[in-house]
Enzyme design. Structure first.
Site, PDB file in Angstrom:
ATOM      1  CG  HIS A  69      -2.023  -1.213   1.254  1.00 32.35           C
ATOM      2  ND1 HIS A  69      -2.478  -1.662   2.112  1.00 32.35           N
ATOM      3  CD2 HIS A  69      -2.511  -1.469   0.060  1.00 32.35           C
ATOM      4  CE1 HIS A  69      -3.442  -2.642   1.794  1.00 32.35           C
ATOM      5  NE2 HIS A  69      -3.722  -2.517   0.384  1.00 32.35           N
ATOM      6  CD  GLU A  72      -0.850   0.473   4.422  1.00 28.38           C
ATOM      7  OE1 GLU A  72      -1.834   0.638   4.235  1.00 28.38           O
ATOM      8  OE2 GLU A  72      -0.096  -0.312   4.457  1.00 28.38           O
ATOM      9  CG  HIS A 198      -0.317  -3.929   5.236  1.00 29.03           C
ATOM     10  ND1 HIS A 198      -0.814  -3.509   4.245  1.00 29.03           N
ATOM     11  CD2 HIS A 198       0.246  -5.307   5.032  1.00 29.03           C
ATOM     12  CE1 HIS A 198      -1.139  -4.334   3.322  1.00 29.03           C
ATOM     13  NE2 HIS A 198      -0.571  -5.549   3.864  1.00 29.03           N
ATOM     14  CD  GLU A 271      -2.527  -3.044   9.130  1.00 31.25           C
ATOM     15  OE1 GLU A 271      -1.971  -1.905   8.942  1.00 31.25           O
ATOM     16  OE2 GLU A 271      -3.225  -3.477   8.083  1.00 31.25           O
TER      17      GLU A 271
HETATM   18  N1  LIG Z   1      -3.137  -1.598   5.798  1.00 31.50           N
HETATM   19  S1  LIG Z   1      -4.553  -1.605   5.605  1.00 31.50           S
HETATM   20  O1  LIG Z   1      -5.164  -0.323   6.358  1.00 31.50           O
HETATM   21  O2  LIG Z   1      -4.903  -1.495   4.292  1.00 31.50           O
HETATM   22  N2  LIG Z   1      -5.396  -2.902   6.251  1.00 31.50           N
HETATM   23  C1  LIG Z   1      -5.281  -4.110   5.683  1.00 31.50           C
HETATM   24  C2  LIG Z   1      -5.645  -5.452   6.821  1.00 31.50           C
HETATM   25  C3  LIG Z   1      -5.468  -6.700   6.301  1.00 31.50           C
HETATM   26  C4  LIG Z   1      -4.221  -7.055   5.705  1.00 31.50           C
HETATM   27  C5  LIG Z   1      -4.021  -8.687   5.320  1.00 31.50           C
HETATM   28  C6  LIG Z   1      -5.182  -9.392   5.353  1.00 31.50           C
HETATM   29  C7  LIG Z   1      -6.362  -8.785   5.810  1.00 31.50           C
HETATM   30  C8  LIG Z   1      -6.541  -7.517   6.151  1.00 31.50           C
HETATM   31  C9  LIG Z   1      -5.970  -4.166   4.480  1.00 31.50           C
HETATM   32  O3  LIG Z   1      -5.155  -4.826   3.451  1.00 31.50           O
HETATM   33  O4  LIG Z   1      -7.195  -3.725   4.408  1.00 31.50           O
HETATM   34 ZN   LIG Z   2      -1.948  -1.529   3.991  1.00 29.07          ZN
END
Ligand SMILES: NS(=O)(=O)N[C@@H](Cc1ccccc1)C(=O)O
Ligand SMILES: [Zn+2]
Ligand SMILES: [Ca+2]
Ligand SMILES: [Ca+2]
Length: 310
Positions: A69, A72, A198, A271
């Site tokens: 992402h 991030e 993330h 995260e």
């Molecule tokens: N970094 S984030 O805010 O995008 N959160 C992630 C959380 C996430 C990461 C991996 C599997 C399921 C959910 C996302 O991909 O939505």
């Molecule tokens: Zn993310």
């Protein structure tokens, strides 16, 4: 470029230079290559760290991926921390030296270089998440395990969780897929553990995301229990909260689902910092936070490296 005051974060070119310097300074224990190119043609770098790195040894392999992402950016710094620690501290730190000599560590500091560069265009944060294909694909919904199965992504191109027009339609996820697929040697996947970094929320997440069931197709009770046990240990080391990712919200086409579902790789999402924030500001911590919040995960990285050999 990063906004004034945030120069501690690495742009794509600074990241590339960092990796080239690490490889030049530690030629015996590193091998710099790439997994392919992004939509806009940027190389997606891959650094291998291992004793006698030029040789493919019969040692457990571990993969760290960062910056799926775009906004991030702290995660790119996390992967660079792993690179720095396992190269600079080799030969002096006993734990580091033992892991480099007994594992093959792969680091991909940015899976989404196009998005990351777009997010800092003109020295202003754009709040950008996706890649730069059309109106953007959410790379963490584009993986090919249970892609678009379960309401955990969107089919609308303008959505922040747009899954793409097909599984692996994004060149970035396809490139990482091809690398992981290439690590099947004599029918056996060599990579045993993986963390995808993330921000934000201070969570340790494990599959599956597409269902709230703990036990399901491709996940036995024993396997679920191992994720819970290792997830708890990882979270105890960094103070994050451990949970199955679908307890947060349902996702489909995420990277952990594919790493485990397709290859049985013990795959987690971290995260990182901060635990909470109001909207976009949580994605943009100060560069003073980089060192403490990346070093905070040193022990967790060691736990995963240990588990890979278990
Ligand atoms: N970094 S984030 O805010 O995008 N959160 C992630 C959380 C996430 C990461 C991996 C599997 C399921 C959910 C996302 O991909 O939505
Ligand atoms: Zn993310
Ligand atoms: Ca080796
Ligand atoms: Ca190997």
């Amino acid at each position: 470029e990063f906004p004034a005051g945030d120069e501690g974060f690495h742009t794509y070119s600074e990241l590339t230079t960092e990796l080239e310097d690490a490889a030049a300074d530690h030629p015996d224990i590193t091998q710099l290559s790439d997994v392919g190119s992004s939509h806009e043609g940027r190389t997606i770098p891959l650094l291998k760290i291992s004793g006698d790195a030029a040789r493919d040894a019969d040692e457990p392999e571990v993969l760290f991926t960062c910056n799926q992402h775009a906004r991030e950016h702290l995660t790119t710094e996390m992967c660079l921390r792993i690179v720095e620690r396992f190269t600079d501290d080799y030969g002096t730190d006993r734990t580091v030296t033992d892991f480099v000599d007994s594992r093959e560590i792969y680091v991909i500091p940015t899976v989404n270089p196009d998005g990351s560069e777009h997010d800092i265009e003109g020295g202003q944060y754009q709040g950008w998440r996706k890649n730069r294909q059309g109106r953007g694909t959410d790379l963490n919904r584009n993986w090919g395990y249970k892609w678009g199965c379960c309401g955990g992504s969107s089919g609308y191109p303008g959505s922040e969780t747009y899954r793409g027009e097909a599984a692996f339609s994004a060149p970035e996820t396809a490139a990482v897929r091809d690398f992981v697929d290439s690590r099947v040697v004599d029918g056996e996947q060599q990579i045993e553990g993986h963390i995808d970094f993330h921000t934000y929320g201070e969570l340790v997440l494990w599959p599956f995301g597409h269902t709230t069931d703990d036990v399901t197709e491709d996940m036995t009770e024993q396997q679920a229990q191992r994720f819970r046990d290792v997830g708890r240990e990882l979270a105890d080391s960094n103070g994050y909260t451990p949970q199955q990712s679908s307890d947060l919200y349902v996702t489909d086409g995420d990277v952990n689902g594919w790493m485990w579902g397709e290859h049985r790789i013990l795959s987690f999402t971290f995260e990182m910092y901060p635990a909470d924030g109001s909207g976009l500001d949580g994605f943009y911590p100060d560069d003073e936070d980089i060192a403490p919040e990346t070093e905070r995960n040193d022990e967790a990285v060691d736990i995963l490296l240990r588990e890979a050999g278990a």
